[in-house]
Write a protein that holds these residues in place. Structure first.
Motif, PDB file in Angstrom:
ATOM      1  N   LYS A  95      -6.545  -4.740  -6.447  1.00 26.97           N
ATOM      2  CA  LYS A  95      -6.481  -3.495  -7.210  1.00 26.97           C
ATOM      3  C   LYS A  95      -6.877  -2.269  -6.378  1.00 26.97           C
ATOM      4  O   LYS A  95      -6.352  -1.181  -6.596  1.00 26.97           O
ATOM      5  N   ASN A  96      -7.787  -2.449  -5.436  1.00 33.25           N
ATOM      6  CA  ASN A  96      -8.199  -1.307  -4.603  1.00 33.25           C
ATOM      7  C   ASN A  96      -7.092  -0.899  -3.635  1.00 33.25           C
ATOM      8  O   ASN A  96      -6.884   0.280  -3.372  1.00 33.25           O
ATOM      9  N   ILE A  97      -6.383  -1.882  -3.105  1.00 28.43           N
ATOM     10  CA  ILE A  97      -5.242  -1.589  -2.240  1.00 28.43           C
ATOM     11  C   ILE A  97      -4.153  -0.888  -3.031  1.00 28.43           C
ATOM     12  O   ILE A  97      -3.554   0.090  -2.562  1.00 28.43           O
ATOM     13  N   LYS A  98      -3.873  -1.354  -4.237  1.00 30.47           N
ATOM     14  CA  LYS A  98      -2.830  -0.745  -5.052  1.00 30.47           C
ATOM     15  C   LYS A  98      -3.178   0.710  -5.383  1.00 30.47           C
ATOM     16  O   LYS A  98      -2.293   1.584  -5.379  1.00 30.47           O
ATOM     17  N   ALA A  99      -4.452   0.991  -5.619  1.00 29.01           N
ATOM     18  CA  ALA A  99      -4.868   2.369  -5.875  1.00 29.01           C
ATOM     19  C   ALA A  99      -4.725   3.221  -4.610  1.00 29.01           C
ATOM     20  O   ALA A  99      -4.309   4.389  -4.676  1.00 29.01           O
ATOM     21  N   TRP A 100      -5.048   2.629  -3.459  1.00 35.51           N
ATOM     22  CA  TRP A 100      -4.896   3.332  -2.173  1.00 35.51           C
ATOM     23  C   TRP A 100      -3.435   3.645  -1.895  1.00 35.51           C
ATOM     24  O   TRP A 100      -3.090   4.749  -1.455  1.00 35.51           O
ATOM     25  N   LEU A 101      -2.544   2.701  -2.160  1.00 37.24           N
ATOM     26  CA  LEU A 101      -1.116   2.950  -1.964  1.00 37.24           C
ATOM     27  C   LEU A 101      -0.661   4.139  -2.800  1.00 37.24           C
ATOM     28  O   LEU A 101       0.105   4.991  -2.324  1.00 37.24           O
ATOM     29  N   LYS A 102      -1.126   4.223  -4.022  1.00 35.01           N
ATOM     30  CA  LYS A 102      -0.753   5.345  -4.883  1.00 35.01           C
ATOM     31  C   LYS A 102      -1.280   6.669  -4.334  1.00 35.01           C
ATOM     32  O   LYS A 102      -0.613   7.711  -4.455  1.00 35.01           O
ATOM     33  N   ARG A 103      -2.463   6.636  -3.736  1.00 32.18           N
ATOM     34  CA  ARG A 103      -3.004   7.876  -3.144  1.00 32.18           C
ATOM     35  C   ARG A 103      -2.152   8.321  -1.956  1.00 32.18           C
ATOM     36  O   ARG A 103      -1.909   9.522  -1.778  1.00 32.18           O
ATOM     37  N   ILE A 104      -1.716   7.370  -1.140  1.00 31.74           N
ATOM     38  CA  ILE A 104      -0.838   7.725  -0.024  1.00 31.74           C
ATOM     39  C   ILE A 104       0.474   8.296  -0.555  1.00 31.74           C
ATOM     40  O   ILE A 104       0.982   9.317  -0.061  1.00 31.74           O
ATOM     41  N   GLU A 105       1.019   7.667  -1.556  1.00 31.82           N
ATOM     42  CA  GLU A 105       2.308   8.079  -2.104  1.00 31.82           C
ATOM     43  C   GLU A 105       2.240   9.425  -2.810  1.00 31.82           C
ATOM     44  O   GLU A 105       3.275  10.065  -3.028  1.00 31.82           O
ATOM     45  N   ALA A 106       1.036   9.872  -3.152  1.00 27.71           N
ATOM     46  CA  ALA A 106       0.857  11.168  -3.802  1.00 27.71           C
ATOM     47  C   ALA A 106       0.654  12.309  -2.803  1.00 27.71           C
ATOM     48  O   ALA A 106       0.590  13.479  -3.206  1.00 27.71           O
ATOM     49  N   LEU A 107       0.579  11.980  -1.511  1.00 25.32           N
ATOM     50  CA  LEU A 107       0.357  13.028  -0.506  1.00 25.32           C
ATOM     51  C   LEU A 107       1.585  13.927  -0.387  1.00 25.32           C
ATOM     52  O   LEU A 107       2.719  13.444  -0.420  1.00 25.32           O
ATOM     53  N   PRO A 108       1.385  15.234  -0.222  1.00 22.56           N
ATOM     54  CA  PRO A 108       2.523  16.135  -0.012  1.00 22.56           C
ATOM     55  C   PRO A 108       3.305  15.729   1.231  1.00 22.56           C
ATOM     56  O   PRO A 108       2.720  15.491   2.292  1.00 22.56           O
ATOM     57  N   GLY A 109       4.611  15.606   1.081  1.00 24.26           N
ATOM     58  CA  GLY A 109       5.443  15.212   2.208  1.00 24.26           C
ATOM     59  C   GLY A 109       5.697  13.723   2.308  1.00 24.26           C
ATOM     60  O   GLY A 109       6.428  13.276   3.201  1.00 24.26           O
ATOM     61  N   PHE A 110       5.123  12.938   1.394  1.00 22.80           N
ATOM     62  CA  PHE A 110       5.332  11.494   1.457  1.00 22.80           C
ATOM     63  C   PHE A 110       6.817  11.152   1.343  1.00 22.80           C
ATOM     64  O   PHE A 110       7.545  11.727   0.523  1.00 22.80           O
ATOM     65  N   VAL A 111       7.262  10.223   2.175  1.00 19.57           N
ATOM     66  CA  VAL A 111       8.622   9.671   2.074  1.00 19.57           C
ATOM     67  C   VAL A 111       8.512   8.149   2.056  1.00 19.57           C
ATOM     68  O   VAL A 111       7.760   7.563   2.831  1.00 19.57           O
ATOM     69  N   ALA A 112       9.257   7.535   1.168  1.00 21.50           N
ATOM     70  CA  ALA A 112       9.189   6.086   1.011  1.00 21.50           C
ATOM     71  C   ALA A 112      10.123   5.379   1.975  1.00 21.50           C
ATOM     72  O   ALA A 112      11.114   5.952   2.435  1.00 21.50           O
ATOM     73  N   MET A 113       9.810   4.127   2.258  1.00 23.65           N
ATOM     74  CA  MET A 113      10.748   3.254   2.966  1.00 23.65           C
ATOM     75  C   MET A 113      11.601   2.568   1.916  1.00 23.65           C
ATOM     76  O   MET A 113      11.074   2.074   0.912  1.00 23.65           O
ATOM     77  N   PRO A 114      12.916   2.524   2.081  1.00 24.38           N
ATOM     78  CA  PRO A 114      13.768   1.899   1.071  1.00 24.38           C
ATOM     79  C   PRO A 114      13.365   0.453   0.793  1.00 24.38           C
ATOM     80  O   PRO A 114      13.006  -0.288   1.709  1.00 24.38           O
ATOM     81  N   VAL A 115      13.430   0.092  -0.454  1.00 20.46           N
ATOM     82  CA  VAL A 115      13.195  -1.300  -0.829  1.00 20.46           C
ATOM     83  C   VAL A 115      14.350  -2.135  -0.305  1.00 20.46           C
ATOM     84  O   VAL A 115      15.516  -1.760  -0.447  1.00 20.46           O
ATOM     85  N   THR A 116      14.023  -3.257   0.312  1.00 19.95           N
ATOM     86  CA  THR A 116      15.038  -4.094   0.945  1.00 19.95           C
ATOM     87  C   THR A 116      15.240  -5.370   0.144  1.00 19.95           C
ATOM     88  O   THR A 116      14.295  -6.009  -0.285  1.00 19.95           O
ATOM     89  N   LYS A 117      16.493  -5.721  -0.056  1.00 18.60           N
ATOM     90  CA  LYS A 117      16.833  -6.943  -0.775  1.00 18.60           C
ATOM     91  C   LYS A 117      16.379  -8.153   0.014  1.00 18.60           C
ATOM     92  O   LYS A 117      16.624  -8.269   1.224  1.00 18.60           O
ATOM     93  N   VAL A 118      15.709  -9.050  -0.652  1.00 18.97           N
ATOM     94  CA  VAL A 118      15.246 -10.285  -0.020  1.00 18.97           C
ATOM     95  C   VAL A 118      16.393 -11.284   0.025  1.00 18.97           C
ATOM     96  O   VAL A 118      17.080 -11.496  -0.969  1.00 18.97           O
ATOM     97  N   CYS A 119      16.615 -11.866   1.195  1.00 15.05           N
ATOM     98  CA  CYS A 119      17.747 -12.771   1.353  1.00 15.05           C
ATOM     99  C   CYS A 119      17.339 -14.203   1.618  1.00 15.05           C
ATOM    100  O   CYS A 119      18.169 -15.054   1.901  1.00 15.05           O
ATOM    101  N   LEU A 120      16.036 -14.509   1.541  1.00 17.94           N
ATOM    102  CA  LEU A 120      15.578 -15.879   1.800  1.00 17.94           C
ATOM    103  C   LEU A 120      16.090 -16.822   0.708  1.00 17.94           C
ATOM    104  O   LEU A 120      15.941 -16.552  -0.475  1.00 17.94           O
ATOM    105  N   ALA A 121      16.684 -17.896   1.112  1.00 26.83           N
ATOM    106  CA  ALA A 121      17.173 -18.880   0.145  1.00 26.83           C
ATOM    107  C   ALA A 121      15.994 -19.588  -0.490  1.00 26.83           C
ATOM    108  O   ALA A 121      15.104 -20.068   0.191  1.00 26.83           O
ATOM    109  N   LYS A 122      16.015 -19.625  -1.814  1.00 27.36           N
ATOM    110  CA  LYS A 122      14.924 -20.286  -2.545  1.00 27.36           C
ATOM    111  C   LYS A 122      15.323 -21.717  -2.888  1.00 27.36           C
ATOM    112  O   LYS A 122      16.473 -21.988  -3.189  1.00 27.36           O
TER     113      LYS A 122
END
Length: 212
Positions: free
Chosen positions: A185-212
């Protein structure tokens, strides 16, 4: 925003699915720097062409070109951008502050690479690695970082530094490597703080291709 302005846009040799490249895109954006992204087709082997190997003999992205300077390796580029354009905030110059930042840069290059990054290499790029071993490393370092973040908002200082930028990308995308963040939970809160910074840009979500 950066206290300095480059004479021309920075050139970033980039691959959008690379967390290492995302660190550099993110840092440049947080500093408000103009950039010219040059896509390198890693799947097609463009990183092994003679032209690219002149920029980086290791055949890796990212590579930064700025005012005649060629800087390779994402950590080196973060340091370069912080020193040239970021001022004291992003990379403290005092002994304790600099050491704390370096601690997390080392973690980003070691445990985060061998854990969340390599787990994602398996699921997204079908890398021939021991996925369970990668996930085990990932959960060990995530538990340590979650404890670190229990009483502070950012990793190395009371404000964001390049330590946070270096660690963010592969942790944020750890679920793509089948590494759940639900118990941190602390990491998840930290991620949100980074994502709230002015100028933040996300890395595109990538489709997982590992065969299950």
């Amino acid at each position: 925003m950066s206290p300095n302005n480059p004479s021309s846009p920075l050139i970033i040799h980039d691959f959008e699915k690379s967390g290492h490249a995302h660190r550099v895109r993110l840092m440049a954006s947080l500093l408000g720097l103009p950039v010219d992204l040059k896509h390198i087709d890693l799947v097609g082997g463009e990183q092994q062409t003679e032209e690219f190997l002149k920029l980086n003999p290791f055949g890796q992205v990212p590579v930064l070109e700025d005012d005649g300077n060629v800087v390779r390796d994402s950590t080196s580029i973060l340091i370069y951008l912080a020193k040239k354009y970021g001022g004291e905030t992003w990379l403290p110059s005092d002994a304790v502050g600099a050491a704390l930042v370096q601690r997390y840069l080392s973690i980003a290059s070691n445990e985060i690479y061998r854990g969340p990054c390599c787990a994602r290499l398996v699921t997204v790029f079908n890398a021939e690695l021991d996925h369970n071993a990668c996930k085990e490393v990932a959960h060990k370092i995530l538990a340590i970082l979650d404890a670190d973040l229990k009483k502070k908002e950012f990793l190395a200082a009371a404000h964001p530094t390049i330590a946070d930028v270096a660690c963010y990308s592969y942790i944020a995308h750890a679920p793509e490597g089948d590494v759940s963040l639900d118990e941190y939970k602390n990491i998840k809160a930290w991620l949100k703080r980074i994502e709230a910074l002015p100028g933040f840009v996300a890395m595109p979500v990538t489709k997982v291709c590992l065969a299950k």
